[in-house]
Write a protein that holds these residues in place. Structure first.
Motif, PDB file in Angstrom:
ATOM      1  N   ILE A   4       1.271  -8.612  -4.836  1.00 59.36           N
ATOM      2  CA  ILE A   4       2.547  -8.577  -4.106  1.00 59.36           C
ATOM      3  C   ILE A   4       3.056  -7.143  -4.000  1.00 59.36           C
ATOM      4  O   ILE A   4       3.479  -6.689  -2.926  1.00 59.36           O
ATOM      5  N   LYS A   5       2.997  -6.406  -5.107  1.00 60.53           N
ATOM      6  CA  LYS A   5       3.449  -5.016  -5.087  1.00 60.53           C
ATOM      7  C   LYS A   5       2.541  -4.155  -4.210  1.00 60.53           C
ATOM      8  O   LYS A   5       3.008  -3.240  -3.520  1.00 60.53           O
ATOM      9  N   LYS A   6       1.249  -4.462  -4.225  1.00 56.13           N
ATOM     10  CA  LYS A   6       0.308  -3.703  -3.397  1.00 56.13           C
ATOM     11  C   LYS A   6       0.604  -3.895  -1.915  1.00 56.13           C
ATOM     12  O   LYS A   6       0.577  -2.941  -1.137  1.00 56.13           O
ATOM     13  N   ARG A   7       0.885  -5.133  -1.509  1.00 52.64           N
ATOM     14  CA  ARG A   7       1.128  -5.377  -0.087  1.00 52.64           C
ATOM     15  C   ARG A   7       2.449  -4.748   0.357  1.00 52.64           C
ATOM     16  O   ARG A   7       2.559  -4.278   1.491  1.00 52.64           O
ATOM     17  N   ILE A   8       3.441  -4.707  -0.530  1.00 51.53           N
ATOM     18  CA  ILE A   8       4.710  -4.050  -0.210  1.00 51.53           C
ATOM     19  C   ILE A   8       4.493  -2.551  -0.035  1.00 51.53           C
ATOM     20  O   ILE A   8       4.962  -1.940   0.938  1.00 51.53           O
ATOM     21  N   ALA A   9       3.759  -1.959  -0.979  1.00 48.54           N
ATOM     22  CA  ALA A   9       3.477  -0.521  -0.907  1.00 48.54           C
ATOM     23  C   ALA A   9       2.675  -0.190   0.341  1.00 48.54           C
ATOM     24  O   ALA A   9       2.909   0.838   0.995  1.00 48.54           O
ATOM     25  N   ALA A  10       1.735  -1.072   0.696  1.00 48.09           N
ATOM     26  CA  ALA A  10       0.900  -0.841   1.877  1.00 48.09           C
ATOM     27  C   ALA A  10       1.737  -0.852   3.147  1.00 48.09           C
ATOM     28  O   ALA A  10       1.571   0.004   4.026  1.00 48.09           O
ATOM     29  N   ALA A  11       2.636  -1.819   3.265  1.00 45.79           N
ATOM     30  CA  ALA A  11       3.486  -1.908   4.458  1.00 45.79           C
ATOM     31  C   ALA A  11       4.372  -0.677   4.589  1.00 45.79           C
ATOM     32  O   ALA A  11       4.548  -0.132   5.693  1.00 45.79           O
ATOM     33  N   LEU A  12       4.922  -0.222   3.481  1.00 51.21           N
ATOM     34  CA  LEU A  12       5.765   0.975   3.502  1.00 51.21           C
ATOM     35  C   LEU A  12       4.960   2.202   3.926  1.00 51.21           C
ATOM     36  O   LEU A  12       5.441   3.044   4.695  1.00 51.21           O
ATOM     37  N   PHE A  13       3.734   2.288   3.442  1.00 47.11           N
ATOM     38  CA  PHE A  13       2.880   3.431   3.781  1.00 47.11           C
ATOM     39  C   PHE A  13       2.553   3.437   5.274  1.00 47.11           C
ATOM     40  O   PHE A  13       2.658   4.475   5.943  1.00 47.11           O
ATOM     41  N   ILE A  14       2.153   2.278   5.799  1.00 48.27           N
ATOM     42  CA  ILE A  14       1.795   2.197   7.220  1.00 48.27           C
ATOM     43  C   ILE A  14       2.993   2.567   8.091  1.00 48.27           C
ATOM     44  O   ILE A  14       2.873   3.326   9.060  1.00 48.27           O
ATOM     45  N   ALA A  15       4.158   2.039   7.737  1.00 43.16           N
ATOM     46  CA  ALA A  15       5.370   2.332   8.510  1.00 43.16           C
ATOM     47  C   ALA A  15       5.710   3.818   8.464  1.00 43.16           C
ATOM     48  O   ALA A  15       6.251   4.372   9.429  1.00 43.16           O
ATOM     49  N   ASP A  16       5.374   4.454   7.369  1.00 43.26           N
ATOM     50  CA  ASP A  16       5.692   5.875   7.205  1.00 43.26           C
ATOM     51  C   ASP A  16       4.789   6.772   8.039  1.00 43.26           C
ATOM     52  O   ASP A  16       5.241   7.786   8.581  1.00 43.26           O
ATOM     53  N   VAL A  17       3.508   6.390   8.172  1.00 45.02           N
ATOM     54  CA  VAL A  17       2.546   7.282   8.832  1.00 45.02           C
ATOM     55  C   VAL A  17       2.288   6.935  10.300  1.00 45.02           C
ATOM     56  O   VAL A  17       1.689   7.729  11.019  1.00 45.02           O
ATOM     57  N   ASP A  18       2.729   5.748  10.746  1.00 36.19           N
ATOM     58  CA  ASP A  18       2.424   5.326  12.115  1.00 36.19           C
ATOM     59  C   ASP A  18       3.677   4.749  12.776  1.00 36.19           C
ATOM     60  O   ASP A  18       4.063   3.606  12.511  1.00 36.19           O
ATOM     61  N   PRO A  19       4.331   5.516  13.652  1.00 33.73           N
ATOM     62  CA  PRO A  19       5.564   5.040  14.292  1.00 33.73           C
ATOM     63  C   PRO A  19       5.360   3.808  15.174  1.00 33.73           C
ATOM     64  O   PRO A  19       6.288   3.014  15.349  1.00 33.73           O
ATOM     65  N   HIS A  20       4.160   3.641  15.721  1.00 32.35           N
ATOM     66  CA  HIS A  20       3.886   2.459  16.548  1.00 32.35           C
ATOM     67  C   HIS A  20       3.878   1.197  15.684  1.00 32.35           C
ATOM     68  O   HIS A  20       4.497   0.185  16.031  1.00 32.35           O
ATOM     69  N   MET A  21       3.183   1.263  14.563  1.00 30.52           N
ATOM     70  CA  MET A  21       3.139   0.125  13.653  1.00 30.52           C
ATOM     71  C   MET A  21       4.486  -0.088  12.965  1.00 30.52           C
ATOM     72  O   MET A  21       4.834  -1.217  12.602  1.00 30.52           O
ATOM     73  N   ARG A  22       5.243   0.988  12.799  1.00 30.93           N
ATOM     74  CA  ARG A  22       6.554   0.878  12.152  1.00 30.93           C
ATOM     75  C   ARG A  22       7.445  -0.116  12.892  1.00 30.93           C
ATOM     76  O   ARG A  22       8.149  -0.922  12.276  1.00 30.93           O
ATOM     77  N   LYS A  23       7.390  -0.083  14.216  1.00 37.78           N
ATOM     78  CA  LYS A  23       8.212  -0.994  15.017  1.00 37.78           C
ATOM     79  C   LYS A  23       7.825  -2.449  14.755  1.00 37.78           C
ATOM     80  O   LYS A  23       8.682  -3.328  14.650  1.00 37.78           O
ATOM     81  N   VAL A  24       6.529  -2.694  14.654  1.00 36.36           N
ATOM     82  CA  VAL A  24       6.047  -4.056  14.409  1.00 36.36           C
ATOM     83  C   VAL A  24       6.453  -4.514  13.014  1.00 36.36           C
ATOM     84  O   VAL A  24       6.931  -5.642  12.821  1.00 36.36           O
ATOM     85  N   ILE A  25       6.275  -3.649  12.038  1.00 34.03           N
ATOM     86  CA  ILE A  25       6.593  -3.991  10.650  1.00 34.03           C
ATOM     87  C   ILE A  25       8.076  -4.306  10.496  1.00 34.03           C
ATOM     88  O   ILE A  25       8.461  -5.280   9.830  1.00 34.03           O
ATOM     89  N   ARG A  26       8.919  -3.510  11.129  1.00 37.45           N
ATOM     90  CA  ARG A  26      10.360  -3.761  11.050  1.00 37.45           C
ATOM     91  C   ARG A  26      10.728  -5.082  11.724  1.00 37.45           C
ATOM     92  O   ARG A  26      11.614  -5.802  11.255  1.00 37.45           O
ATOM     93  N   ALA A  27      10.055  -5.400  12.822  1.00 36.93           N
ATOM     94  CA  ALA A  27      10.361  -6.637  13.540  1.00 36.93           C
ATOM     95  C   ALA A  27       9.886  -7.878  12.778  1.00 36.93           C
ATOM     96  O   ALA A  27      10.562  -8.910  12.771  1.00 36.93           O
ATOM     97  N   VAL A  28       8.738  -7.766  12.127  1.00 30.85           N
ATOM     98  CA  VAL A  28       8.176  -8.909  11.395  1.00 30.85           C
ATOM     99  C   VAL A  28       8.849  -9.094  10.042  1.00 30.85           C
ATOM    100  O   VAL A  28       9.119 -10.214   9.602  1.00 30.85           O
ATOM    101  N   GLY A  29       9.127  -7.986   9.360  1.00 31.84           N
ATOM    102  CA  GLY A  29       9.739  -8.071   8.035  1.00 31.84           C
ATOM    103  C   GLY A  29       8.709  -7.956   6.926  1.00 31.84           C
ATOM    104  O   GLY A  29       7.605  -7.445   7.129  1.00 31.84           O
ATOM    105  N   ASP A  30       9.067  -8.448   5.761  1.00 26.59           N
ATOM    106  CA  ASP A  30       8.206  -8.312   4.582  1.00 26.59           C
ATOM    107  C   ASP A  30       6.834  -8.943   4.803  1.00 26.59           C
ATOM    108  O   ASP A  30       6.715  -9.993   5.437  1.00 26.59           O
ATOM    109  N   CYS A  31       5.826  -8.295   4.263  1.00 24.89           N
ATOM    110  CA  CYS A  31       4.471  -8.836   4.323  1.00 24.89           C
ATOM    111  C   CYS A  31       4.346 -10.001   3.346  1.00 24.89           C
ATOM    112  O   CYS A  31       4.635  -9.863   2.157  1.00 24.89           O
TER     113      CYS A  31
END
Length: 206
Positions: A4-31
């Motif tokens: 659970i902690k790994k997937r949270i950290a992964a989502a935060l990392f992706i959102a930080d390095v990729d602005p395109h994916m950041r929009k999707v992650i914010r729209a979907v919410g927690d992994c």
């Protein structure tokens, strides 16, 4: 670190390095990617779901499970007749593949309990030696059963479609294009793939 902690950290990392994916992650919410610890069940479910919509896959797999005990084993599968399995809605090819899997587990040729000790590529190579199991099925096993975080299913039509829309491509991307686009977060590609699937299902991509 728990999954659970790994997937949270992964989502935060992706959102930080990729602005395109950041929009999707914010729209979907927690992994909320969850692991299916019973490896045989995960594998048979993946076979049932090959080239089917999520809804159809769930329906047919539920019918298949109705034929078996809740915690079914490969031995339980081998007791079923082709007629019984086909009655659940499975094609002849999928019936044959599921029986090959059960037989291989019985013979020790598909060591599901110890596959997790191998590297991703070794697991894919081992699994795809069995007729009916292709790279996609092996990748689903890596993601949803073993919890490997660095798997990008290049051939999955949903993922390809999501990439096309997320990154504004004129055509479906090639595997190499997908690898290049996902390079900044390749160590967490499984989580990125999950967000692609969820984004499509929830209508936040496109």
């Amino acid at each position: 670190m728990s999954f659970i902690k790994k997937r949270i950290a992964a989502a935060l990392f992706i959102a930080d390095v990729d602005p395109h994916m950041r929009k999707v992650i914010r729209a979907v919410g927690d992994c909320r990617l969850t692991l299916r610890r019973n490896r045989l069940h995960m594998l048979t479910r993946s076979i049932v779901g090959q080239q089917l919509s999520t809804k159809a896959s769930r329906t047919i797999y539920a019918r298949f499970c109705d034929l078996l005990p809740d915690d079914y084993s490969h031995e339980d599968i081998l007791k079923l007749s082709e007629k019984q399995i086909r009655s659940a809605g499975l094609s002849r090819n999928k019936h044959a593949t599921i029986f090959r899997i059960a037989t291989a587990v019985e013979a020790g040729d598909l060591p599901l309990k110890t596959l997790g000790r191998l590297q991703n590529e070794e697991i894919v190579n081992t699994m795809t030696q069995l007729k009916g199991i292709g790279p996609w099925t092996a990748q689903m096993f890596l993601i949803f059963s073993l919890g490997r975080l660095d798997v990008l299913p290049h051939t999955d039509l949903g993922i390809r479609s999501a990439f096309q829309q997320i990154y504004g491509l004129s055509e479906l991307p090639t595997p190499q294009q997908m690898t290049d686009l996902a390079a900044p977060w390749s160590n967490y590609a499984s989580i990125g793939a999950w967000y692609c699937w969820q984004g499509l299902d929830r209508g936040v991509i496109g």
